[in-house]
Design an enzyme around this catalytic site. Structure first.
Site, PDB file in Angstrom:
ATOM      1  N   GLU A   1       0.743  -1.224   0.019  1.00  0.00           N
ATOM      2  CA  GLU A   1       0.033  -0.002  -0.065  1.00  0.00           C
ATOM      3  C   GLU A   1       0.891   1.121   0.034  1.00  0.00           C
ATOM      4  O   GLU A   1       1.585   1.381   0.615  1.00  0.00           O
ATOM      5  CB  GLU A   1      -0.847   0.029   1.272  1.00  0.00           C
ATOM      6  CG  GLU A   1      -1.843   1.266   1.303  1.00  0.00           C
ATOM      7  CD  GLU A   1      -2.230   1.590   2.750  1.00  0.00           C
ATOM      8  OE1 GLU A   1      -3.469   2.172   2.823  1.00  0.00           O
ATOM      9  OE2 GLU A   1      -1.728   0.838   3.637  1.00  0.00           O
TER      10      GLU A   1
ATOM     11  N   CYS B   1      -6.820  -2.318   5.591  1.00  0.00           N
ATOM     12  CA  CYS B   1      -5.813  -2.292   6.644  1.00  0.00           C
ATOM     13  C   CYS B   1      -6.436  -1.946   7.840  1.00  0.00           C
ATOM     14  O   CYS B   1      -7.198  -0.542   7.662  1.00  0.00           O
ATOM     15  CB  CYS B   1      -4.794  -1.403   6.040  1.00  0.00           C
ATOM     16  SG  CYS B   1      -3.502  -1.368   7.210  1.00  0.00           S
TER      17      CYS B   1
ATOM     18  N   ASN C   1      -9.114 -13.997   0.791  1.00  0.00           N
ATOM     19  CA  ASN C   1      -7.918 -13.645   1.531  1.00  0.00           C
ATOM     20  C   ASN C   1      -8.070 -13.945   2.945  1.00  0.00           C
ATOM     21  O   ASN C   1      -9.009 -13.932   3.489  1.00  0.00           O
ATOM     22  CB  ASN C   1      -7.316 -12.208   1.170  1.00  0.00           C
ATOM     23  CG  ASN C   1      -6.177 -11.676   1.909  1.00  0.00           C
ATOM     24  OD1 ASN C   1      -6.213 -10.656   2.736  1.00  0.00           O
ATOM     25  ND2 ASN C   1      -4.752 -12.460   1.931  1.00  0.00           N
TER      26      ASN C   1
END
Length: 482
Positions: A43, A116, A214
């Protein structure tokens, strides 16, 4: 480096997840070697990226996005251009679009981090903080889908309730994104919490776009065959692997995991070949060693304070020496090319008046510069203001400027360490060619002291220049031919 506009396919893919400090170029290339189909960069924050300039690095054969402090924020190369996805951290649609347009010619896809949970991301309204603001999510993704030529995706976490999660992902799908990655944990959950395969499966059964599962590294994925098991358990189109790939990138290899020593040596080779900062290389190797950090090799790695020392710790000292010699030779070759070979000005020599001069501030009065003298002369002669066109050379980040006065171009053949110095040198070439005073001590023009400039802190020459262009930025070089 232009990628054609074919959409990146997200069906039935093995994907390296975006991981802070891990997903740099050496790790991405290593994952591709072992069988990953798509690789995400770490990121990168929108505001930081917008401060960068795009530079073609001829020594490494890479494209670098370089911050004002000369730190490389993002580095990519032709090998991965059709399979690398750029993930950004953002909370603003316009900034997100500006970043996407900055990098879209060098990547295969654009992704927005919406999962996140770390404070550095959420405190700016980015990452998982976006999950509580569906309107902002919709605006960011819709703006990107409409404004960039690359497929757009996002990566989210699940919400506290299944109903809210499904409502959100359906709204996200309507923005027109190409795929959605789902980390099957809530914002407050960490790797030790079980991943919710059932929620990912419900999302996959609800949406028509590819869903990328994920979060399976801790409970599900220890070897290659486990990746397919996780995909089936979640009914997802593809699987994104994070920590299992960080520990051993050969997790993507059908034939099974390779010995860790072999994997680390291959990683180090990429790190040296692409001039990865040694602290980042060291961090990634530590993640691979894990419980072996107290081994003799682990202690050598821990003590290493340079790429050379890392190489020596892994028996690659000779490789380091050979590679650095090759890079130094390439750098020297680029620096010693003739102007024609280096593609400096494309104009014929007869069209540009050149001299080998530099600007030395010490030989000019405090308030006088050659640019001021040249501008004053042009005003007296009722000529158009001088126009400065400046480029930066990627190999050593030096600058060269061409000034145009009365349709004649002037340039110093010596490259300088700053844009302002290069422009002053071009002004000197013009003034000397015309036989005019350049403002040196003892020869300054009295008229310069009589004019009241627009701002006491502004060099009047700053008013008459074209925008600076970094070579390799994708824009046409004012010197031509780059």
């Amino acid at each position: 480096m232009i990628v054609n506009n074919l959409s990146l396919c997200y069906h039935n893919k093995l994907i390296l997840a975006p991981m802070v400090r891990v997903g740099t170029l050496p790790m991405r290339l290593l994952a591709l070697d072992y069988g990953a189909d798509i690789v995400y960069c770490e990121e990168l924050i929108d505001i930081k990226m917008l401060q960068c300039k795009r530079v073609v690095n001829e020594v490494l054969s890479t494209v670098d996005f370089v911050a004002p402090d000369d730190r490389v924020v993002f580095r990519t190369c032709e090998r991965e251009q059709s399979r690398v996805v750029f993930q950004m951290g953002t909370s603003d649609a316009e900034r997100a679009l500006a970043v996407a347009r900055l990098v879209e010619n060098d990547v295969a896809g654009i992704d927005v981090n919406m999962g996140c949970p770390k404070e550095y991301s959420t405190k700016g309204g980015m990452g998982a903080a976006l999950l509580s603001d569906p309107d902002k999510i919709e605006k960011i993704l819709s703006t990107l889908v409409k404004g960039t030529c690359r497929p757009v995706t996002c990566k989210i976490r699940i919400l506290p309730s299944l109903e809210d999660t499904l409502s959100l992902v359906k709204r996200i799908e309507r923005t027109g994104i190409a795929a959605i990655a789902v980390h099957g944990r809530k914002r407050e959950e960490r790797p030790q919490h079980p991943v919710s395969c059932e929620v990912i499966k419900a999302i996959a059964e609800t949406l028509s776009i590819p869903v990328i599962a994920n979060g399976g590294s801790h409970d599900h994925i220890q070897q290659y065959l486990d990746i397919e098991d996780f995909r089936q358990a979640t009914a997802a189109s593809s699987v994104m692997v994070a920590r299992a790939a960080m520990w051993n990138p050969s997790i993507f290899l059908k034939e099974g995991l390779r010995p860790l020593e072999e994997v680390m040596q291959t990683y180090i080779r990429y790190a040296v070949q692409y001039d990865n900062h040694y602290t980042n290389t060291k961090y990634c190797l530590c993640q691979m060693l894990r419980e072996q950090l107290e081994s003799p090799q682990g202690r050598l790695l821990h003590a290493a304070q340079s790429s050379q020392e890392i190489c020596e710790a892994f028996g690659l000292g000779a490789f380091y020496e050979e590679t650095t010699r090759e890079l130094d030779a390439r750098r020297t070759e680029l620096l010693t090319r003739t102007p024609e070979e280096a593609r400096e000005p494309a104009q014929d020599d007869s069209g540009v008046i050149k001299m080998a001069v530099k600007f030395d501030r010490r030989v000019y009065p405090r308030q006088i510069t050659p640019k001021m003298c040249l501008l004053e002369w042009c005003r007296r002669e009722k000529l158009a203001q001088p126009v400065y066109e400046t480029v930066q050379r990627p190999v050593d980040r030096l600058f060269c400027s061409v000034v145009t006065v009365a349709e004649q171009k002037y340039q110093s053949t010596l490259w300088d360490k700053s844009k302002k110095l290069a422009e002053q040198a071009a002004a000197i070439v013009c003034l000397r060619s015309l036989g005019l005073p350049e403002g040196r001590l003892g020869e300054e023009s009295p008229s310069l002291h009589k004019r009241k400039w627009e701002s006491p802190h502004q060099d009047p020459g700053e008013l008459c220049k074209k925008p600076f262009v970094a070579l390799g930025s994708g824009k046409e070089s004012p010197l031509g031919g780059w």
